[in-house]
Design a protein around this motif. Sequence first.
Motif, PDB file in Angstrom:
ATOM      1  N   SER A   1     -10.543  63.689 -16.890  1.00 35.83           N
ATOM      2  CA  SER A   1     -10.559  64.748 -17.910  1.00 35.83           C
ATOM      3  C   SER A   1      -9.177  64.871 -18.543  1.00 35.83           C
ATOM      4  CB  SER A   1     -10.976  66.092 -17.295  1.00 35.83           C
ATOM      5  OG  SER A   1     -10.037  66.520 -16.329  1.00 35.83           O
ATOM      6  N   LEU A   2      -9.172  65.164 -19.843  1.00 39.60           N
ATOM      7  CA  LEU A   2      -7.928  65.275 -20.593  1.00 39.60           C
ATOM      8  C   LEU A   2      -8.033  66.478 -21.522  1.00 39.60           C
ATOM      9  CD1 LEU A   2      -6.235  62.261 -22.470  1.00 39.60           C
ATOM     10  CD2 LEU A   2      -5.978  64.636 -23.146  1.00 39.60           C
ATOM     11  N   VAL A   3      -7.094  67.396 -21.386  1.00 37.33           N
ATOM     12  CA  VAL A   3      -7.010  68.570 -22.272  1.00 37.33           C
ATOM     13  C   VAL A   3      -5.609  68.608 -22.857  1.00 37.33           C
ATOM     14  CG1 VAL A   3      -7.144  71.078 -22.454  1.00 37.33           C
ATOM     15  CG2 VAL A   3      -8.707  69.858 -20.915  1.00 37.33           C
ATOM     16  N   PHE A   4      -5.509  68.599 -24.187  1.00 33.82           N
ATOM     17  CA  PHE A   4      -4.205  68.549 -24.841  1.00 33.82           C
ATOM     18  C   PHE A   4      -4.139  69.627 -25.913  1.00 33.82           C
ATOM     19  CE2 PHE A   4      -0.896  67.085 -27.665  1.00 33.82           C
ATOM     20  CZ  PHE A   4       0.029  66.489 -26.814  1.00 33.82           C
ATOM     21  N   THR A   5      -3.275  70.613 -25.695  1.00 33.76           N
ATOM     22  CA  THR A   5      -3.129  71.718 -26.653  1.00 33.76           C
ATOM     23  C   THR A   5      -1.658  72.087 -26.841  1.00 33.76           C
ATOM     24  OG1 THR A   5      -3.436  73.351 -24.885  1.00 33.76           O
ATOM     25  CG2 THR A   5      -5.398  72.675 -26.129  1.00 33.76           C
ATOM     26  N   TYR A   6      -0.780  71.086 -26.900  1.00 31.05           N
ATOM     27  CA  TYR A   6       0.646  71.350 -27.058  1.00 31.05           C
ATOM     28  C   TYR A   6       0.956  71.966 -28.418  1.00 31.05           C
ATOM     29  CZ  TYR A   6       2.468  69.019 -22.890  1.00 31.05           C
ATOM     30  OH  TYR A   6       2.797  68.693 -21.614  1.00 31.05           O
ATOM     31  N   PRO A   7       2.060  72.732 -28.519  1.00 26.16           N
ATOM     32  CA  PRO A   7       2.515  73.216 -29.829  1.00 26.16           C
ATOM     33  C   PRO A   7       2.885  72.034 -30.726  1.00 26.16           C
ATOM     34  CG  PRO A   7       3.584  74.429 -28.050  1.00 26.16           C
ATOM     35  CD  PRO A   7       2.865  73.279 -27.421  1.00 26.16           C
ATOM     36  N   ALA A   8       2.625  72.158 -32.016  1.00 26.70           N
ATOM     37  CA  ALA A   8       2.839  71.049 -32.940  1.00 26.70           C
ATOM     38  C   ALA A   8       4.298  70.598 -32.964  1.00 26.70           C
ATOM     39  CB  ALA A   8       2.376  71.456 -34.337  1.00 26.70           C
ATOM     40  N   GLU A   9       5.244  71.532 -32.807  1.00 23.49           N
ATOM     41  CA  GLU A   9       6.651  71.167 -32.925  1.00 23.49           C
ATOM     42  C   GLU A   9       7.117  70.217 -31.820  1.00 23.49           C
ATOM     43  OE1 GLU A   9       6.357  75.411 -31.293  1.00 23.49           O
ATOM     44  OE2 GLU A   9       5.511  74.240 -32.945  1.00 23.49           O
ATOM     45  N   SER A  10       6.351  70.089 -30.751  1.00 28.68           N
ATOM     46  CA  SER A  10       6.759  69.201 -29.660  1.00 28.68           C
ATOM     47  C   SER A  10       6.035  67.863 -29.683  1.00 28.68           C
ATOM     48  CB  SER A  10       6.511  69.887 -28.307  1.00 28.68           C
ATOM     49  OG  SER A  10       5.133  70.148 -28.129  1.00 28.68           O
ATOM     50  N   THR A  11       5.236  67.612 -30.737  1.00 31.06           N
ATOM     51  CA  THR A  11       4.472  66.372 -30.813  1.00 31.06           C
ATOM     52  C   THR A  11       4.798  65.609 -32.088  1.00 31.06           C
ATOM     53  OG1 THR A  11       2.602  67.411 -31.944  1.00 31.06           O
ATOM     54  CG2 THR A  11       2.578  67.410 -29.531  1.00 31.06           C
TER      55      THR A  11
END
Length: 357
Positions: A60-70
């Motif tokens: 399972s993979l869940v990715f919800t990082y803030p845009a400024e860190s990607t």
Amino acid sequence: SNRTVKAVSRFDSRLPDQIGDNKMYWDDDGSIKGVQVNAEAGYADQHPEGPEFKTVANSSLVFTYPAESTANMIALENHAGADSKLAPAVALASTYGELDRSIRGVTNAVATSRPGKQYGATVAKAEQVQISTQEESLDYGGVAMTTAARAEAGQGVTVALARANGETKQAGVTSEVRSRANAARWYMSPGHAVSGAINIGHGGRVSAYTENRARSSLGTAQGGLLARSIATGDFSGKYGGPGLADQADYTSIQSVTDQKVDNDAGNAAAGYVQLARAYDETVQLVNNPGAAAATAVGNAVAGGISLALSDHAGAFIGDYDNEFDTYENDVAATSRGRGTAQAGQINIALAPDDNAA
């Protein structure tokens, strides 16, 4: 004693601890550009009873990082694979991504039992949800994803399920879904194949390809497909997705289905539902075929419905632009030997302010 081999991998950006085989990738400036998750379960070949061990792989993979860190485009890859011998195999892969960036996602699940177990089930399930809140579609598009499930066994029940859901604001959604189930592969004993594919897209523009296959050598084979697309036409950017790039001035939805169910000895059934709505631009639906069911000995049934609606532009079902050479809009049921064959299709195209066909 425990006669199951399990492999579990989990990456969840909301949790401090991760499990299993996970990798992260960074750009030169330190921003995250990709995540890879992998779970592989194989039977215990060193154990005297290893061939009879059930295998289960769950990733399972869940990715919800803030845009400024990607990075501007984030790649999310998820794979689950299970391989067994005289026992069932189960592979489950689940991905969820949501952020203010372009997203490219690949999720696949593969379950193989050689030859499997007569009273067991070999299951592969891949599901993916990608949501991009980006206001503009860049070179990569808002959401581009591939979802695939494949299950194969010599006997018993074989189930493959693939589901994708992509959503953007003004960007494009590109989604490819493939599902394959293969049963009674080596004529060990009767095997039943069931395959399902769901492809859902909602964005400024939507390009969707949905493929489904079910194959049984001895038993029953069943296939079901759902493709649903909604395009607002409120598109901003350079790229709408495959099939839309060279028609970016007027086509907002292109949805293609391809489904085949085949059997050597037993019944075969295939069905599909294809829905599309565009607010301001053209809709094109193509089935190649939407449902085709064939058997050598037994009954074959195929059917489906396509509904295309465009509020202020054209709605078309079939290859009216001669864009695809061999693509047609059809369903087919075939009995190659003894048995019956039935097929039916409903096509509805609605365009209150333009042409419909």
